[in-house]
Design a protein around this motif. Structure first.
Motif, PDB file in Angstrom:
ATOM      1  N   SER A  76      27.605   7.438   3.858  1.00 26.22           N
ATOM      2  CA  SER A  76      26.833   8.620   4.307  1.00 26.22           C
ATOM      3  C   SER A  76      25.383   8.279   4.603  1.00 26.22           C
ATOM      4  CB  SER A  76      26.900   9.749   3.255  1.00 26.22           C
ATOM      5  OG  SER A  76      28.234  10.138   3.027  1.00 26.22           O
ATOM      6  N   GLY A  77      25.125   7.003   4.868  1.00 25.56           N
ATOM      7  CA  GLY A  77      23.765   6.586   5.213  1.00 25.56           C
ATOM      8  C   GLY A  77      22.869   6.345   4.019  1.00 25.56           C
ATOM      9  N   ASP A  78      23.415   6.421   2.807  1.00 26.12           N
ATOM     10  CA  ASP A  78      22.619   6.181   1.599  1.00 26.12           C
ATOM     11  C   ASP A  78      22.391   4.671   1.450  1.00 26.12           C
ATOM     12  OD1 ASP A  78      22.206   5.524  -1.306  1.00 26.12           O
ATOM     13  OD2 ASP A  78      22.192   7.706  -1.448  1.00 26.12           O
ATOM     14  N   PRO A  79      21.130   4.206   1.436  1.00 24.91           N
ATOM     15  CA  PRO A  79      20.842   2.759   1.387  1.00 24.91           C
ATOM     16  C   PRO A  79      21.444   2.049   0.181  1.00 24.91           C
ATOM     17  CG  PRO A  79      18.875   3.968   1.987  1.00 24.91           C
ATOM     18  CD  PRO A  79      19.895   4.986   1.577  1.00 24.91           C
ATOM     19  N   SER A 113      23.049  -1.420  11.747  1.00 23.67           N
ATOM     20  CA  SER A 113      23.184  -0.219  10.923  1.00 23.67           C
ATOM     21  C   SER A 113      21.838   0.263  10.383  1.00 23.67           C
ATOM     22  CB  SER A 113      24.135  -0.483   9.755  1.00 23.67           C
ATOM     23  OG  SER A 113      25.421  -0.813  10.218  1.00 23.67           O
ATOM     24  N   LEU A 114      21.042  -0.645   9.821  1.00 23.98           N
ATOM     25  CA  LEU A 114      19.766  -0.236   9.236  1.00 23.98           C
ATOM     26  C   LEU A 114      18.777   0.235  10.292  1.00 23.98           C
ATOM     27  CD1 LEU A 114      19.187  -2.892   6.408  1.00 23.98           C
ATOM     28  CD2 LEU A 114      20.050  -0.559   6.207  1.00 23.98           C
ATOM     29  N   GLN A 119      16.004   2.398   8.535  1.00 23.12           N
ATOM     30  CA  GLN A 119      15.686   1.742   7.261  1.00 23.12           C
ATOM     31  C   GLN A 119      15.338   0.265   7.472  1.00 23.12           C
ATOM     32  OE1 GLN A 119      15.382   3.398   4.600  1.00 23.12           O
ATOM     33  NE2 GLN A 119      16.635   5.239   4.760  1.00 23.12           N
ATOM     34  N   ASP A 120      14.573  -0.010   8.519  1.00 21.71           N
ATOM     35  CA  ASP A 120      14.220  -1.394   8.867  1.00 21.71           C
ATOM     36  C   ASP A 120      13.512  -2.132   7.738  1.00 21.71           C
ATOM     37  OD1 ASP A 120      14.448   0.354  11.177  1.00 21.71           O
ATOM     38  OD2 ASP A 120      13.970  -1.411  12.375  1.00 21.71           O
ATOM     39  N   ILE A 383      17.351 -13.466   9.760  1.00 22.29           N
ATOM     40  CA  ILE A 383      16.094 -12.870   9.302  1.00 22.29           C
ATOM     41  C   ILE A 383      14.978 -13.138  10.305  1.00 22.29           C
ATOM     42  CG2 ILE A 383      14.253 -13.135   7.568  1.00 22.29           C
ATOM     43  CD1 ILE A 383      16.521 -13.466   5.478  1.00 22.29           C
ATOM     44  N   HIS A 384      14.876 -14.370  10.794  1.00 16.07           N
ATOM     45  CA  HIS A 384      13.848 -14.718  11.786  1.00 16.07           C
ATOM     46  C   HIS A 384      14.128 -14.057  13.133  1.00 16.07           C
ATOM     47  CE1 HIS A 384      12.748 -18.592   9.375  1.00 16.07           C
ATOM     48  NE2 HIS A 384      12.205 -17.501   8.869  1.00 16.07           N
ATOM     49  N   LYS A 385      15.398 -13.837  13.438  1.00  9.54           N
ATOM     50  CA  LYS A 385      15.774 -13.166  14.689  1.00  9.54           C
ATOM     51  C   LYS A 385      15.185 -11.763  14.751  1.00  9.54           C
ATOM     52  CE  LYS A 385      19.854 -11.194  16.937  1.00  9.54           C
ATOM     53  NZ  LYS A 385      21.330 -10.988  16.817  1.00  9.54           N
ATOM     54  N   TYR A 386      15.092 -11.116  13.591  1.00 11.04           N
ATOM     55  CA  TYR A 386      14.516  -9.769  13.528  1.00 11.04           C
ATOM     56  C   TYR A 386      13.012  -9.800  13.249  1.00 11.04           C
ATOM     57  CZ  TYR A 386      19.189  -7.731  13.648  1.00 11.04           C
ATOM     58  OH  TYR A 386      20.451  -7.344  14.036  1.00 11.04           O
TER      59      TYR A 386
END
Length: 418
Positions: A76-79, A113-114, A119-120, A383-386
């Motif tokens: 439900s989108g809860d982190p 998804s994030l 939730q970046d 991680i570096h890609k983002y």
């Protein structure tokens, strides 16, 4: 190319360029030639090639992305829920696929998804925890990682026995890693009704059918995956198949799924990392030569000194810790192959906890540094890609507490349970 290779070997044999048969080397040892044929553990090679082909074909069905999106919707989108669902999915994918494939699939879906959920800020924490969990999940089954295959094959550990002995630790280590990760990275549950409603609206934009291009192939892949796991698990107790081994099972399933894509088979052959396969074959040859040159005997005497006479708790713990440290700075595959050969040479029984010390150490040591395993390296790449900042030292600073916790748990588990 195959015909050329066979012709070359025959000509080399005729003219005495490549010796065949038994020869006596200094020290009176009898060596069967050509060494590169006998030295290679062909069952390990067959398992790697067969499993790689099978996973590559089935992953094209959209099955794994379907599972990931279903879990995303269930959260439900809860982190916090998403972290637990994705963490569990990472462990299971690492167990039935391989660490690198699992990290690529889960890491890519995590980023998407994030971002969709806004939730970046949690992306670094999610990706790092998933990277660490790939090596925990790599302990779950005999085919989860190459060190498992090498050590399990040398010790004669069956698939079912490996799973039953490793799964309690994997469960505890996964829970501990997720609890520690949620606290360290501040990943919390949604609290207000507004946050929950907003997340639920964003979740409606996810469609698990996006990656499914053929419903028939989707169900075929699902059934094939279940059958593959069952066949691998029961290889040691199935008549006839037990004599053929897991390598035969893996290659047989690869042929079955490839037959489904006869017109695209070259594409799947190209996807195999043949350089890696050649590396494994060469590694077996080098270790075999080291054995006949008595280099392993010298190293083995050091290992024998470390583990002591008999099977002591101190020796087992020392071997596990040493395996962890060495696998953090070098590839864990040569380490596992060398230690497996040494333990066989020392006459260590297949039920000994020393084998498990090597398994746990070789896998978990990969969490100490970003170069300790291929999956953590993939995690850092994503991680570096983002465009998230994480240096080599930064990875060690964050990951080391997790690695210490996992290794301490593993040491206690091996000494107390196995």
């Amino acid at each position: 190319m195959g015909v050329f290779a066979i012709g070359s070997l025959l000509l080399a044999s005729m003219f005495g360029l490549v010796p065949f048969g038994d020869i006596i080397i200094p020290g009176g040892q009898r060596l069967h030639m050509p060494v590169y044929i006998e030295a290679v553990d062909w069952e390990v090679i067959a398992i790697i090639i067969g499993s790689s082909l099978f996973v590559d074909v089935t992953s094209r069905s959209g099955l794994f992305s379907w599972i990931a999106i279903r879990l995303t919707k269930a959260s439900s989108g809860d982190p916090l829920k998403l972290l637990w669902y994705y963490g569990g999915m990472t462990v299971l994918f690492s167990a039935v696929l391989n660490n690198v494939t699992a990290m690529i699939i889960v890491g890519s879906l995590t980023g998407v998804s994030l971002k969709k959920l806004g939730q970046d800020r949690m992306l670094l924490g999610f990706l790092l925890i998933e990277g660490l969990l790939t090596n925990v999940g790599g302990l779950l089954t005999l085919i989860s990682s190459v060190p498992n295959i090498i050590v399990g094959n040398a010790a004669g550990i069956s698939f079912v026995s490996f799973f039953l002995k490793a799964s309690p630790y994997v469960l505890v280590a996964t829970i501990a890693t997720l609890l520690m990760g949620a606290r360290l990275f501040g990943i919390r549950a949604l609290r207000t009704d507004f946050e929950k409603q907003q997340a639920a609206e964003l979740i409606r934009g996810f469609d698990e059918r996006d990656g499914i291009h053929s419903q028939g192939f989707f169900w075929f892949s699902s059934a094939a995956l279940v059958a593959f796991i069952l066949a691998i698990a029961t290889t040691s107790i199935t008549p006839v198949i037990s004599d053929l081994g897991m390598g035969f099972v893996a290659m047989a399933f690869a042929v079955v799924v490839l037959a489904r894509f006869k017109h695209e088979v070259e594409e799947f052959y190209d996807s195999i990392d043949w350089d890696l396969i050649l590396f494994f074959m060469s590694l077996f040859v080098v270790i075999n030569v080291m054995e006949h040159a008595r280099v392993l005997e010298l190293i083995g005497s050091g290992v024998a000194w470390m583990i002591g006479s008999g099977e002591s708790s101190l020796g087992t713990a020392a071997l596990l810790l040493a395996s962890s440290v060495f696998s953090s700075v070098t590839d864990n595959i040569p380490l596992a192959a060398m230690l497996a050969k040494i333990l066989v040479g020392l006459g260590i029984d297949g039920d000994s906890s020393l084998w498990w010390a090597v398994v746990f150490g070789a896998n978990l040591g990969g969490n100490i540094t970003p170069i300790g395993s291929a999956s953590t390296l993939v995690a850092v790449t994503i991680i570096h890609k983002y465009h998230l900042k994480l240096s080599f030292g930064g990875f060690i600073r964050i990951a080391l507490p997790f690695a210490i916790m996992q290794i301490v748990l593993a040491t206690g588990y091996v000494l107390a349970i196995l």
